[in-house]
Design a protein around this motif. Sequence first.
Motif, PDB file in Angstrom:
ATOM      1  N   THR A   1      -7.103   6.264   4.110  1.00 60.79           N
ATOM      2  CA  THR A   1      -6.641   4.957   3.640  1.00 60.79           C
ATOM      3  C   THR A   1      -6.995   4.911   2.156  1.00 60.79           C
ATOM      4  N   THR A   2      -6.625   3.853   1.493  1.00 63.05           N
ATOM      5  CA  THR A   2      -6.881   3.779   0.054  1.00 63.05           C
ATOM      6  C   THR A   2      -8.376   3.886  -0.251  1.00 63.05           C
TER       7      THR A   2
ATOM      8  N   CYS B   1      -0.483   3.802   1.396  1.00 64.90           N
ATOM      9  CA  CYS B   1      -0.961   4.348   2.678  1.00 64.90           C
ATOM     10  C   CYS B   1       0.167   4.229   3.713  1.00 64.90           C
TER      11      CYS B   1
ATOM     12  N   SER C   1       0.818  -1.210   0.000  1.00 63.62           N
ATOM     13  CA  SER C   1       0.000   0.000   0.000  1.00 63.62           C
ATOM     14  C   SER C   1       0.848   1.255   0.000  1.00 63.62           C
TER      15      SER C   1
ATOM     16  N   ALA D   1      -6.990  -1.607   6.271  1.00 60.28           N
ATOM     17  CA  ALA D   1      -6.328  -0.438   6.859  1.00 60.28           C
ATOM     18  C   ALA D   1      -7.314   0.210   7.833  1.00 60.28           C
TER      19      ALA D   1
ATOM     20  N   ASN E   1      -3.762  11.195   4.159  1.00 64.09           N
ATOM     21  CA  ASN E   1      -2.614  10.322   4.399  1.00 64.09           C
ATOM     22  C   ASN E   1      -1.405  10.840   3.617  1.00 64.09           C
TER      23      ASN E   1
ATOM     24  N   PRO F   1      -1.917   1.099   8.066  1.00 63.64           N
ATOM     25  CA  PRO F   1      -2.161   0.608   6.703  1.00 63.64           C
ATOM     26  C   PRO F   1      -2.470  -0.889   6.662  1.00 63.64           C
TER      27      PRO F   1
END
Length: 356
Positions: A92-93, A47, A45, A286, A82, A316
């Motif tokens: 987060t994503t 993140c 990630s 996450a 982030n 993450p």
Amino acid sequence: MASTNPTPSTDNAAEREAFYDAIDPEHMRALWSVLDDLVTPQPASRCQPWLWRFDAVRTRLEQAGKLISAEEAVRRVLILENPGLRGRASITTSLYAGIQSVLPGEVAPSHRHTQSALRFVLDAAPGAFTRVDGEKTEMHTGDFVITPNWHFHDHGNDGDQPVYWLDGLDIPLVQFLDASFAEKGSETQQRDARPAGDSLARYGANMLPVDYRPGSGASPIFNYPYARSREALEIMRRRDEWDPCHGLKMRYVNPADGGWAIPTIGTTLQLLPAGFVTETYRSTDATVFVPVEGRGRSRIGEQWFEWGPRDLFVCPSWAPIVHEPAEDAVLFAYSDRPVQEALSLWRESRGVPDRG
Ligand code: 1HN
């Protein structure tokens, strides 16, 4: 296979690059040149672990309060972005976080959208409220309030102190799916169509209307008051049974079907007693953590983060995490776990080695 492959496997690097350049304007890409980045053996990630201090965010929100009213801003919110996902309004994503303030006398006008929202109240005095589908609910510190998708909602503050809360939304997820719709309410504030407290009484008292059938997937309860959740944790702790990774961790549910309160955002409340050291844990969702009570520190990957009430930190996907509360601590948390579970993607691992 290699023996039947007519193309040489080495010393044509320049030819390959030329080939990639040639197909680029034709909107093609060679899978083998990107495969390792697409299908990683473990989550990889962008993140990053990070922590925001509530005091620092509040100072900035006080400054913002002198620049713009809640009504003009529609929502006076500072997005917590982030550091690995800059410019994407993402903590987060898949999820968004922001801190919102409503000053005494202000209103945040009625609207609705296909993004689902949670509010976790960080600091409130009497008079702060939100209204969902014509039902008003007072917001007290620690309350968990939901706004299911496509439900009209507005906020206000009839008290004499500013109110601050965390907004958690599935904005990046809805954006990824290109499924965003939004519209303004016909009036700035909704009319009170139902008595305050109706949803909690009707659906949150271990009873349901006899012919009730679950609807959209979101919980029919709008406010999960902290006083109730906290009291439950306090009674449960007497059994002195602790999960090595989680202490005592409960999830907020839709009482009609036992599912998560919000279909796209999983939310939990967790008690960690003073001196407890959790075993290393990691999971593919996450997670955003908000300490409500107590002080302590958490290690995410190699980094330690010290926290106190109302700070906010993010772990993450698949990063190993350990919590070390110095005092009895209560943590609220949210993640995209329900989405991953629904798609058979969610995984967890307990007691992984430090560098696993
Ligand atoms: C929203 O509707 C709220 O209702 C807060 O308080 C934050 C961020 C993006 C889109 C809609 C709210 C939001 C939002």
